[in-house]
Design a protein around this motif. Structure first.
Motif, PDB file in Angstrom:
ATOM      1  N   MET A 121       0.912  -1.143   0.173  1.00  0.00           N
ATOM      2  CA  MET A 121      -0.234  -0.211  -0.058  1.00  0.00           C
ATOM      3  C   MET A 121       0.806   1.056   0.056  1.00  0.00           C
ATOM      4  N   LYS A 122       0.616   2.089  -1.038  1.00  0.00           N
ATOM      5  CA  LYS A 122       1.398   3.249  -1.111  1.00  0.00           C
ATOM      6  C   LYS A 122       0.867   4.361  -0.368  1.00  0.00           C
ATOM      7  N   SER A 123       1.510   4.959   0.881  1.00  0.00           N
ATOM      8  CA  SER A 123       0.850   5.747   1.448  1.00  0.00           C
ATOM      9  C   SER A 123       1.032   7.458   0.854  1.00  0.00           C
ATOM     10  N   LYS A 124       0.009   8.081   1.449  1.00  0.00           N
ATOM     11  CA  LYS A 124       0.295   9.597   0.876  1.00  0.00           C
ATOM     12  C   LYS A 124       1.331  10.215   1.542  1.00  0.00           C
ATOM     13  N   GLN A 125       1.767   9.914   2.857  1.00  0.00           N
ATOM     14  CA  GLN A 125       3.122  10.638   3.205  1.00  0.00           C
ATOM     15  C   GLN A 125       4.325  10.144   2.433  1.00  0.00           C
ATOM     16  N   LEU A 126       4.256   8.769   2.219  1.00  0.00           N
ATOM     17  CA  LEU A 126       5.515   8.099   1.368  1.00  0.00           C
ATOM     18  C   LEU A 126       5.706   8.966  -0.071  1.00  0.00           C
ATOM     19  N   TYR A 127       4.355   9.024  -0.513  1.00  0.00           N
ATOM     20  CA  TYR A 127       4.396   9.766  -2.032  1.00  0.00           C
ATOM     21  C   TYR A 127       5.228  11.128  -1.773  1.00  0.00           C
ATOM     22  N   TRP A 128       4.793  12.020  -0.760  1.00  0.00           N
ATOM     23  CA  TRP A 128       5.133  13.338  -0.557  1.00  0.00           C
ATOM     24  C   TRP A 128       6.697  13.399  -0.431  1.00  0.00           C
ATOM     25  N   VAL A 129       7.306  12.266   0.440  1.00  0.00           N
ATOM     26  CA  VAL A 129       8.905  12.209   0.665  1.00  0.00           C
ATOM     27  C   VAL A 129       9.339  11.905  -0.651  1.00  0.00           C
ATOM     28  N   VAL A 130       8.927  10.769  -1.374  1.00  0.00           N
ATOM     29  CA  VAL A 130       9.387  10.293  -2.800  1.00  0.00           C
ATOM     30  C   VAL A 130       9.391  11.426  -3.833  1.00  0.00           C
ATOM     31  N   SER A 131       8.376  12.178  -3.850  1.00  0.00           N
ATOM     32  CA  SER A 131       8.256  13.161  -5.024  1.00  0.00           C
ATOM     33  C   SER A 131       8.615  14.453  -4.411  1.00  0.00           C
ATOM     34  N   LEU A 132       9.292  14.423  -3.207  1.00  0.00           N
ATOM     35  CA  LEU A 132      10.031  15.726  -2.742  1.00  0.00           C
ATOM     36  C   LEU A 132       8.645  17.029  -2.655  1.00  0.00           C
ATOM     37  N   GLY A 133       7.986  16.515  -1.818  1.00  0.00           N
ATOM     38  CA  GLY A 133       6.838  17.549  -1.719  1.00  0.00           C
ATOM     39  C   GLY A 133       5.687  17.775  -2.737  1.00  0.00           C
ATOM     40  N   GLY A 134       5.917  16.755  -3.809  1.00  0.00           N
ATOM     41  CA  GLY A 134       4.884  17.019  -4.949  1.00  0.00           C
ATOM     42  C   GLY A 134       5.645  17.624  -5.976  1.00  0.00           C
TER      43      GLY A 134
ATOM     44  N   LEU B 239      19.438   6.900   1.178  1.00  0.00           N
ATOM     45  CA  LEU B 239      18.191   7.099   1.769  1.00  0.00           C
ATOM     46  C   LEU B 239      17.042   7.367   0.654  1.00  0.00           C
ATOM     47  N   ALA B 240      17.422   7.939  -0.479  1.00  0.00           N
ATOM     48  CA  ALA B 240      16.559   8.311  -1.654  1.00  0.00           C
ATOM     49  C   ALA B 240      16.175   6.883  -2.256  1.00  0.00           C
ATOM     50  N   VAL B 241      17.100   5.902  -2.521  1.00  0.00           N
ATOM     51  CA  VAL B 241      17.222   4.914  -2.971  1.00  0.00           C
ATOM     52  C   VAL B 241      16.006   3.857  -2.127  1.00  0.00           C
ATOM     53  N   TYR B 242      16.539   3.997  -0.913  1.00  0.00           N
ATOM     54  CA  TYR B 242      15.789   3.056  -0.028  1.00  0.00           C
ATOM     55  C   TYR B 242      14.091   3.485  -0.134  1.00  0.00           C
TER      56      TYR B 242
ATOM     57  N   CYS C 269      12.582   4.940  -2.147  1.00  0.00           N
ATOM     58  CA  CYS C 269      11.879   4.893  -3.508  1.00  0.00           C
ATOM     59  C   CYS C 269      11.459   3.539  -3.669  1.00  0.00           C
ATOM     60  N   GLY C 270      12.388   2.468  -3.197  1.00  0.00           N
ATOM     61  CA  GLY C 270      12.205   1.040  -3.167  1.00  0.00           C
ATOM     62  C   GLY C 270      10.683   0.727  -2.363  1.00  0.00           C
ATOM     63  N   LEU C 271      10.716   1.313  -1.287  1.00  0.00           N
ATOM     64  CA  LEU C 271       9.560   1.220  -0.536  1.00  0.00           C
ATOM     65  C   LEU C 271       8.202   1.814  -1.087  1.00  0.00           C
ATOM     66  N   TYR C 272       8.337   2.863  -1.840  1.00  0.00           N
ATOM     67  CA  TYR C 272       7.150   3.338  -2.671  1.00  0.00           C
ATOM     68  C   TYR C 272       6.886   2.390  -3.744  1.00  0.00           C
ATOM     69  N   GLU C 273       7.983   1.795  -4.516  1.00  0.00           N
ATOM     70  CA  GLU C 273       7.591   0.896  -5.785  1.00  0.00           C
ATOM     71  C   GLU C 273       6.779  -0.072  -5.304  1.00  0.00           C
TER      72      GLU C 273
END
Length: 64
Positions: A1-14, A55-58, A60-64
């Motif tokens: 499940m992709k959380s909205k908080q994780l999305y904001w971290v991965v996309s650098l706040g959108g 950290l970014a790779v980790y 992004c791997g979680l979000y994938e």
């Protein structure tokens, strides 16, 4: 499940979801991080850069 908080971290706040030139805006969004790291010794700057990349790779791997 992709959380909205994780999305904001991965996309650098959108910033990564901007329709036109997301890479350009992503670069502009990281300038304050680069500027903040400039006060450190070059070795500390290098270590911080490597840690941020890992950290970014980790995350992004979680979000994938």
């Amino acid at each position: 499940m992709k959380s909205k908080q994780l999305y904001w971290v991965v996309s650098l706040g959108g910033v990564g979801s901007i329709p036109r030139s997301p890479g350009t805006f992503g670069t502009l969004a990281t300038i304050p991080i680069w500027y903040a790291l400039q006060v450190f010794h070059p070795y500390t700057y290098m270590i911080a850069t490597v840690l941020l990349i890992l950290l970014a790779v980790y995350v992004c791997g979680l979000y994938e």
